[in-house]
Design a protein around this motif. Structure first.
Motif, PDB file in Angstrom:
ATOM      1  N   LEU A   1       0.866  -1.172   0.000  1.00  0.00           N
ATOM      2  CA  LEU A   1       0.000   0.000   0.000  1.00  0.00           C
ATOM      3  C   LEU A   1       0.901   1.220   0.000  1.00  0.00           C
ATOM      4  O   LEU A   1       1.676   1.436   0.931  1.00  0.00           O
ATOM      5  CB  LEU A   1      -0.911   0.025   1.225  1.00  0.00           C
ATOM      6  N   VAL A   2       0.810   2.021  -1.047  1.00  0.00           N
ATOM      7  CA  VAL A   2       1.638   3.220  -1.182  1.00  0.00           C
ATOM      8  C   VAL A   2       0.792   4.443  -0.870  1.00  0.00           C
ATOM      9  O   VAL A   2      -0.268   4.649  -1.471  1.00  0.00           O
ATOM     10  CB  VAL A   2       2.217   3.334  -2.605  1.00  0.00           C
ATOM     11  N   VAL A   3       1.256   5.257   0.069  1.00  0.00           N
ATOM     12  CA  VAL A   3       0.573   6.493   0.443  1.00  0.00           C
ATOM     13  C   VAL A   3       1.527   7.655   0.185  1.00  0.00           C
ATOM     14  O   VAL A   3       2.588   7.736   0.806  1.00  0.00           O
ATOM     15  CB  VAL A   3       0.146   6.489   1.923  1.00  0.00           C
ATOM     16  N   ALA A   4       1.150   8.525  -0.743  1.00  0.00           N
ATOM     17  CA  ALA A   4       2.010   9.654  -1.096  1.00  0.00           C
ATOM     18  C   ALA A   4       1.669  10.864  -0.235  1.00  0.00           C
ATOM     19  O   ALA A   4       1.233  11.904  -0.736  1.00  0.00           O
ATOM     20  CB  ALA A   4       1.860   9.980  -2.582  1.00  0.00           C
ATOM     21  N   GLU A   5       1.848  10.719   1.070  1.00  0.00           N
ATOM     22  CA  GLU A   5       1.541  11.788   2.011  1.00  0.00           C
ATOM     23  C   GLU A   5       2.585  11.803   3.130  1.00  0.00           C
ATOM     24  O   GLU A   5       3.357  10.855   3.288  1.00  0.00           O
ATOM     25  CB  GLU A   5       0.142  11.604   2.616  1.00  0.00           C
ATOM     26  N   SER A   6       2.555  12.848   3.909  1.00  0.00           N
ATOM     27  CA  SER A   6       3.464  12.972   5.042  1.00  0.00           C
ATOM     28  C   SER A   6       3.016  12.060   6.183  1.00  0.00           C
ATOM     29  O   SER A   6       1.860  11.637   6.243  1.00  0.00           O
ATOM     30  CB  SER A   6       3.485  14.416   5.546  1.00  0.00           C
ATOM     31  N   ASP A   7       3.935  11.782   7.115  1.00  0.00           N
ATOM     32  CA  ASP A   7       3.588  11.013   8.308  1.00  0.00           C
ATOM     33  C   ASP A   7       2.456  11.687   9.076  1.00  0.00           C
ATOM     34  O   ASP A   7       1.557  11.021   9.600  1.00  0.00           O
ATOM     35  CB  ASP A   7       4.803  10.899   9.241  1.00  0.00           C
ATOM     36  N   GLN A   8       2.514  13.021   9.147  1.00  0.00           N
ATOM     37  CA  GLN A   8       1.519  13.757   9.916  1.00  0.00           C
ATOM     38  C   GLN A   8       0.117  13.510   9.389  1.00  0.00           C
ATOM     39  O   GLN A   8      -0.822  13.277  10.155  1.00  0.00           O
ATOM     40  CB  GLN A   8       1.839  15.255   9.889  1.00  0.00           C
ATOM     41  N   ARG A   9      -0.049  13.546   8.079  1.00  0.00           N
ATOM     42  CA  ARG A   9      -1.373  13.330   7.504  1.00  0.00           C
ATOM     43  C   ARG A   9      -1.781  11.855   7.611  1.00  0.00           C
ATOM     44  O   ARG A   9      -2.926  11.537   7.913  1.00  0.00           O
ATOM     45  CB  ARG A   9      -1.413  13.764   6.038  1.00  0.00           C
ATOM     46  N   LEU A  10      -0.839  10.953   7.342  1.00  0.00           N
ATOM     47  CA  LEU A  10      -1.166   9.531   7.374  1.00  0.00           C
ATOM     48  C   LEU A  10      -1.674   9.113   8.745  1.00  0.00           C
ATOM     49  O   LEU A  10      -2.680   8.421   8.870  1.00  0.00           O
ATOM     50  CB  LEU A  10       0.064   8.706   7.003  1.00  0.00           C
ATOM     51  N   PHE A  11      -0.971   9.540   9.807  1.00  0.00           N
ATOM     52  CA  PHE A  11      -1.331   9.101  11.153  1.00  0.00           C
ATOM     53  C   PHE A  11      -2.268  10.058  11.868  1.00  0.00           C
ATOM     54  O   PHE A  11      -2.792   9.732  12.932  1.00  0.00           O
ATOM     55  CB  PHE A  11      -0.056   8.881  11.977  1.00  0.00           C
ATOM     56  N   GLY A  12      -2.506  11.232  11.288  1.00  0.00           N
ATOM     57  CA  GLY A  12      -3.335  12.217  11.953  1.00  0.00           C
ATOM     58  C   GLY A  12      -4.754  12.318  11.437  1.00  0.00           C
ATOM     59  O   GLY A  12      -5.617  12.890  12.112  1.00  0.00           O
ATOM     60  N   GLU A  13      -5.031  11.774  10.246  1.00  0.00           N
ATOM     61  CA  GLU A  13      -6.359  11.910   9.666  1.00  0.00           C
ATOM     62  C   GLU A  13      -7.058  10.553   9.623  1.00  0.00           C
ATOM     63  O   GLU A  13      -6.472   9.558   9.180  1.00  0.00           O
ATOM     64  CB  GLU A  13      -6.275  12.524   8.273  1.00  0.00           C
ATOM     65  N   PRO A  14      -8.309  10.493  10.053  1.00  0.00           N
ATOM     66  CA  PRO A  14      -9.010   9.212  10.191  1.00  0.00           C
ATOM     67  C   PRO A  14      -9.226   8.480   8.879  1.00  0.00           C
ATOM     68  O   PRO A  14      -9.375   7.259   8.871  1.00  0.00           O
ATOM     69  CB  PRO A  14     -10.353   9.617  10.828  1.00  0.00           C
TER      70      PRO A  14
ATOM     71  N   LEU B   1      -2.022 -13.185   1.915  1.00  0.00           N
ATOM     72  CA  LEU B   1      -1.160 -12.102   1.461  1.00  0.00           C
ATOM     73  C   LEU B   1      -0.812 -11.169   2.628  1.00  0.00           C
ATOM     74  O   LEU B   1      -1.670 -10.853   3.443  1.00  0.00           O
ATOM     75  CB  LEU B   1      -1.845 -11.298   0.354  1.00  0.00           C
ATOM     76  N   GLN B   2       0.437 -10.773   2.674  1.00  0.00           N
ATOM     77  CA  GLN B   2       0.900  -9.832   3.686  1.00  0.00           C
ATOM     78  C   GLN B   2       0.871  -8.412   3.128  1.00  0.00           C
ATOM     79  O   GLN B   2       1.140  -8.205   1.944  1.00  0.00           O
ATOM     80  CB  GLN B   2       2.327 -10.173   4.126  1.00  0.00           C
ATOM     81  N   LEU B   3       0.563  -7.446   3.995  1.00  0.00           N
ATOM     82  CA  LEU B   3       0.469  -6.049   3.574  1.00  0.00           C
ATOM     83  C   LEU B   3       1.718  -5.285   3.993  1.00  0.00           C
ATOM     84  O   LEU B   3       2.108  -5.286   5.161  1.00  0.00           O
ATOM     85  CB  LEU B   3      -0.771  -5.392   4.192  1.00  0.00           C
ATOM     86  N   LEU B   4       2.325  -4.622   3.027  1.00  0.00           N
ATOM     87  CA  LEU B   4       3.493  -3.774   3.260  1.00  0.00           C
ATOM     88  C   LEU B   4       3.071  -2.315   3.069  1.00  0.00           C
ATOM     89  O   LEU B   4       2.529  -1.960   2.020  1.00  0.00           O
ATOM     90  CB  LEU B   4       4.604  -4.128   2.263  1.00  0.00           C
ATOM     91  N   LEU B   5       3.272  -1.478   4.077  1.00  0.00           N
ATOM     92  CA  LEU B   5       2.942  -0.059   3.988  1.00  0.00           C
ATOM     93  C   LEU B   5       4.180   0.714   3.571  1.00  0.00           C
ATOM     94  O   LEU B   5       5.230   0.619   4.196  1.00  0.00           O
ATOM     95  CB  LEU B   5       2.431   0.464   5.332  1.00  0.00           C
ATOM     96  N   ALA B   6       4.048   1.492   2.488  1.00  0.00           N
ATOM     97  CA  ALA B   6       5.178   2.260   1.970  1.00  0.00           C
ATOM     98  C   ALA B   6       4.780   3.725   1.854  1.00  0.00           C
ATOM     99  O   ALA B   6       3.743   4.050   1.278  1.00  0.00           O
ATOM    100  CB  ALA B   6       5.604   1.730   0.607  1.00  0.00           C
TER     101      ALA B   6
END
Length: 336
Positions: A70-83, A101-106
């Motif tokens: 799973l690729v998220v093109a955002e900052s740590d702040q947004r990824l962990f701060g927004e529901p 299947l195993q999930l890898l967060l990138a």
């Protein structure tokens, strides 16, 4: 018996189970072409010997890694701060739950990180990729597909025609929110729109404009990044430029919550003076002061749908509809 400190081999498992090496390999790889009696003997031998399959060797043979990214093109702040992102990740995890299947967060937070990630994902390290929060005409989805990596997107990216994606009808959700405000007698309705290099930001602004255009009402537009801090700054600008604004449609709940903070500080009553509607129907919406009306979407349902689409594509199954558009609905509370 294996010597202490050495890994049990496939051959030792076969000898313990009284079967051939090929039978052990088929059991380890989940093949149905094994009798139940042989399967149980192999499983018993694996348990007794403590055998662990060599995943690297298996990958060379099957060209499968049993991993998706799973690729998220955002900052740590947004990824962990927004529901929203937490919901997407929960949904994807649930959708992959019984697949093995195993999930890898990138995270891709800079051009350099994105380039390294692109190389990693296109060189057989994963079986498939999920991407969300894409900005502008991102080349990564097309490059992944060109390299034979099945890819599913969360949200419709602007300027692209992806093979498969899951989205909410953002334009419809915005129209319903603004339509409610118009029906309630509001005539100076502002919006705090999302980034215009994202499909979600473009569509929610378009829905706002369509509803106002049909009613012949003026537009008052400010922009944010979906986060609460930009909701605060955008609301301050809107109300300074247009003090007579009597409603605000914010393109995300965090921006709507920021708007409520500004209105409270200015002594404007909600909804008597200014009505407010957000978009997400997040867990924070009913806890706001006053409770926030919001357009409901389910990131978890989106995540489940994304995972299921990707699994089907990885397995080579026919996908009847590679594009899934979910219908939102307006949840009314005390703010509007």
């Amino acid at each position: 018996m294996t010597q202490r400190g050495t890994r049990p081999t496939l051959e030792e498992v076969a000898a313990r189970a009284g079967v051939g090496r090929g039978t052990v390999s088929r059991v380890v790889n989940g093949s149905p072409r094994v009798s139940e009696r042989a399967r149980q003997a192999v499983l018993k031998a694996i348990d007794e010997l403590g055998y662990v399959p060599n995943r690297a060797a298996r990958t060379l043979v099957t060209r499968r890694t049993d991993t998706v990214a799973l690729v998220v093109a955002e900052s740590d702040q947004r990824l962990f701060g927004e529901p929203y992102f937490a919901g997407i990740i929960r949904g994807i995890s649930n959708g992959l739950g019984d697949t093995g299947l195993q999930l890898l967060l990138a995270l891709a937070r800079s051009p350099a990180e994105y380039a390294r990630l692109e190389h990693y994902l296109t060189t057989q390290h994963v079986d498939g990729v999920l991407l969300t929060s894409l900005h502008a005409e991102d080349p990564l989805p097309a490059k992944l597909e060109a390299n034979g990596v099945p890819t599913v997107l969360g949200g419709r990216p602007p300027g692209l025609s992806p093979v498969s994606y899951v989205d909410v009808d953002n334009r419809l959700g915005a129209r319903e929110a603004v339509g409610h405000l118009i029906a309630d007698g509001r005539r100076r309705i502002a919006t705090i729109a999302g980034p215009q290099d994202m499909g979600v930001g473009i569509d929610r602004l378009a829905g706002y404009r369509e509803a106002l255009g049909e009613a012949g009402l003026p537009e008052y537009v400010a922009f944010g990044d979906f986060g609460e801090a930009t909701g605060i700054s955008a609301a301050e600008r809107l109300l300074a430029d247009e003090p007579a604004v009597d409603a605000v449609f914010a393109a995300s709940d965090p921006m709507a919550l920021g708007t409520l903070r500004v209105l409270r500080r200015l002594g404007r009553r909600v909804p008597d003076d200014v009505a407010v509607i957000g978009f997400d129907d997040s867990a924070a919406a009913p806890l706001a002061d006053p409770p926030l009306s919001s357009v409901h979407q389910s990131p978890e349902e989106m995540g489940v749908a994304m995972a299921r689409l990707l699994v089907s594509r990885i397995r080579g199954e026919a996908v009847a509809d590679p594009v899934v558009i979910m219908r939102p609905h307006l949840v009314l509370r005390e703010s509007a």
